[in-house]
Structure formats: C-alpha cells, structure tokens
Design a protein around this motif. Sequence first.
Motif, short mmCIF file in Angstrom:
data_model
loop_
_atom_site.label_atom_id
_atom_site.label_comp_id
_atom_site.label_asym_id
_atom_site.label_seq_id
_atom_site.Cartn_x
_atom_site.Cartn_y
_atom_site.Cartn_z
N ALA A 113 1.49 -0.91 -0.38
CA ALA A 113 -0.34 -0.17 -0.28
C ALA A 113 1.29 1.54 0.21
O ALA A 113 0.60 2.18 -0.78
CB ALA A 113 -1.32 0.03 1.39
N GLU A 114 1.62 1.51 0.84
CA GLU A 114 3.12 2.62 0.43
C GLU A 114 3.44 2.59 -0.45
O GLU A 114 3.55 3.60 -0.76
CB GLU A 114 3.69 1.87 1.89
CG GLU A 114 3.87 3.70 3.22
CD GLU A 114 5.00 3.18 3.95
OE1 GLU A 114 5.96 3.24 3.72
OE2 GLU A 114 4.36 2.08 5.18
N LEU A 115 3.94 1.59 -0.86
CA LEU A 115 4.74 1.65 -2.81
C LEU A 115 3.66 2.30 -3.65
O LEU A 115 4.20 2.68 -4.05
CB LEU A 115 5.76 0.29 -2.61
CG LEU A 115 6.76 0.15 -1.81
CD1 LEU A 115 7.28 -1.86 -2.14
CD2 LEU A 115 7.83 0.59 -1.58
N ASP A 116 2.63 1.54 -3.52
CA ASP A 116 1.67 1.91 -4.17
C ASP A 116 1.61 3.38 -4.03
O ASP A 116 1.00 4.33 -5.02
CB ASP A 116 0.05 1.44 -4.11
CG ASP A 116 -0.54 1.55 -5.17
OD1 ASP A 116 -0.04 1.61 -6.22
OD2 ASP A 116 -2.32 1.57 -4.69
N LEU A 117 0.97 4.18 -2.79
CA LEU A 117 0.76 5.78 -2.84
C LEU A 117 2.18 6.20 -3.39
O LEU A 117 2.33 7.28 -4.04
CB LEU A 117 1.03 5.53 -1.35
CG LEU A 117 -0.10 5.15 -0.85
CD1 LEU A 117 -0.32 5.51 0.82
CD2 LEU A 117 -1.58 6.22 -1.37
N GLU A 118 3.23 5.34 -2.82
CA GLU A 118 4.54 6.27 -3.60
C GLU A 118 4.63 6.38 -5.29
O GLU A 118 5.54 7.50 -6.03
CB GLU A 118 5.96 5.41 -2.90
CG GLU A 118 5.86 6.12 -1.47
CD GLU A 118 7.19 5.66 -1.16
OE1 GLU A 118 8.22 5.25 -2.00
OE2 GLU A 118 7.23 5.62 0.24
N LEU A 119 4.18 5.86 -5.62
CA LEU A 119 4.54 5.05 -7.28
C LEU A 119 3.52 6.17 -7.72
O LEU A 119 3.89 6.61 -8.68
CB LEU A 119 4.38 3.57 -7.10
CG LEU A 119 3.59 3.23 -8.83
CD1 LEU A 119 4.82 4.09 -9.57
CD2 LEU A 119 3.63 2.10 -9.80
N GLY A 125 4.32 13.19 -10.49
CA GLY A 125 5.10 14.57 -10.65
C GLY A 125 5.36 14.86 -9.13
O GLY A 125 6.24 16.30 -8.55
N ARG A 126 4.86 14.85 -7.69
CA ARG A 126 4.61 14.96 -6.86
C ARG A 126 5.25 14.07 -5.41
O ARG A 126 4.81 14.33 -4.25
CB ARG A 126 2.75 15.71 -5.68
CG ARG A 126 2.46 14.45 -5.82
CD ARG A 126 1.13 14.59 -6.28
NE ARG A 126 -0.10 13.97 -6.24
CZ ARG A 126 -0.67 12.89 -4.91
NH1 ARG A 126 0.52 12.90 -3.85
NH2 ARG A 126 -1.09 11.46 -5.17
N ARG A 130 13.48 12.43 -3.26
CA ARG A 130 13.95 11.15 -3.41
C ARG A 130 13.97 9.98 -4.22
O ARG A 130 14.22 9.12 -4.55
CB ARG A 130 14.82 10.52 -1.67
CG ARG A 130 13.31 9.74 -1.05
CD ARG A 130 13.47 9.80 0.18
NE ARG A 130 12.39 9.71 1.41
CZ ARG A 130 11.51 8.17 0.90
NH1 ARG A 130 12.22 7.19 0.53
NH2 ARG A 130 11.07 8.01 1.65
N VAL A 131 13.47 9.89 -4.75
CA VAL A 131 12.76 9.26 -5.81
C VAL A 131 12.69 8.95 -7.21
O VAL A 131 12.53 10.71 -7.57
CB VAL A 131 11.08 8.87 -5.61
CG1 VAL A 131 10.13 8.16 -6.86
CG2 VAL A 131 10.21 8.31 -3.91
N VAL A 132 13.52 8.45 -7.04
CA VAL A 132 14.25 9.27 -8.69
C VAL A 132 13.26 7.43 -9.63
O VAL A 132 13.18 6.15 -9.46
CB VAL A 132 15.37 8.45 -9.07
CG1 VAL A 132 16.04 9.00 -10.32
CG2 VAL A 132 16.36 9.67 -7.91
N PRO A 133 12.65 8.27 -10.22
CA PRO A 133 11.81 7.47 -11.94
C PRO A 133 13.19 6.62 -12.58
O PRO A 133 13.99 6.84 -12.86
CB PRO A 133 11.41 8.54 -12.72
CG PRO A 133 11.58 9.42 -12.26
CD PRO A 133 12.45 9.36 -11.07
#
Length: 147
Positions: A113-119, A125-126, A130-133
Amino acid sequence: MTARCPRDLSAERSALRAAADRLLEGAPLHSESGRLTVTELLRESGLRRDIVYGDHKDLVEEFQARARTRQHTPALAQSLADENTQLKQKLTDATSALAKEREATAVLRRLVAELDLELHAAREGRGPARVVPLSPRHRPHASREHP
C-alpha cells in the motif's frame, strides 16, 4: 404379534468371552478406542447392555477383574494415544506457522500500500525528491541463457 426368537445363552457367553479376549489382546474388531471398559466390551460383543447385565454379569465382572490385572494399555489404545499426541503437536506447529504467516502478510500488505502511494505520487510528479523514476527494463527472452 410376532414371536421372539429364543436366545442362545451359550452363543451370547461365547461372544462376550471372545470380545473380552480381543480387547485384552489389543486387537478389537468393533471397538473404536480399544479401551478396557464395559462399554467397549458391549460394543465389541454386539450384545445389548440389558442382556449382558441380566444374564451374564459374571462375565462382565470377570472381564473387569482381568482388565484390572493388566498393568499396561492395550497396543491399539496406546497407538491411538501416541497418534493423538503427534497430531496435537502438528496442530500446534501449524497454528504457530499460520500466525507468523499472517503477521508477515499484514506487513507485506502495508508495504504494498505504501509503495503504491509512492508510485502514484511519483507518476504525478509530486513524490518526494528522493524518488528517482527508473527507465523500464527489458527482460531477456526465455530462450536466452544468462551467463
């Protein structure tokens, strides 16, 4: 009115003695537990309680006396008790393993669930800085061998 068949007391006594012998030897044919009880003797012999206590009480008392002199549990009853103990241990182990798997599953569900929200945030783009596509990777075909 139907006439009752005459009872064969000799056959009844033989059936009781044979049932007692089988129980005491630990090789019953009809008893479920193989325990040395009058109930199991009746089940093994196939006779009704009122008949046995009415005409063959001496054989019941003889069986009880023989059963008391036994200092061990019949082989069938012992094997059932051992199997029961093993099954209880397996159930305990399985219950414990299931509880651990449920804990792990709950952690994984939260992580997904957390990873889905981050994705979703990263795609819009928000997301955090630290998240690099990453560029999509091409998987090698199944026919290729890996070194």
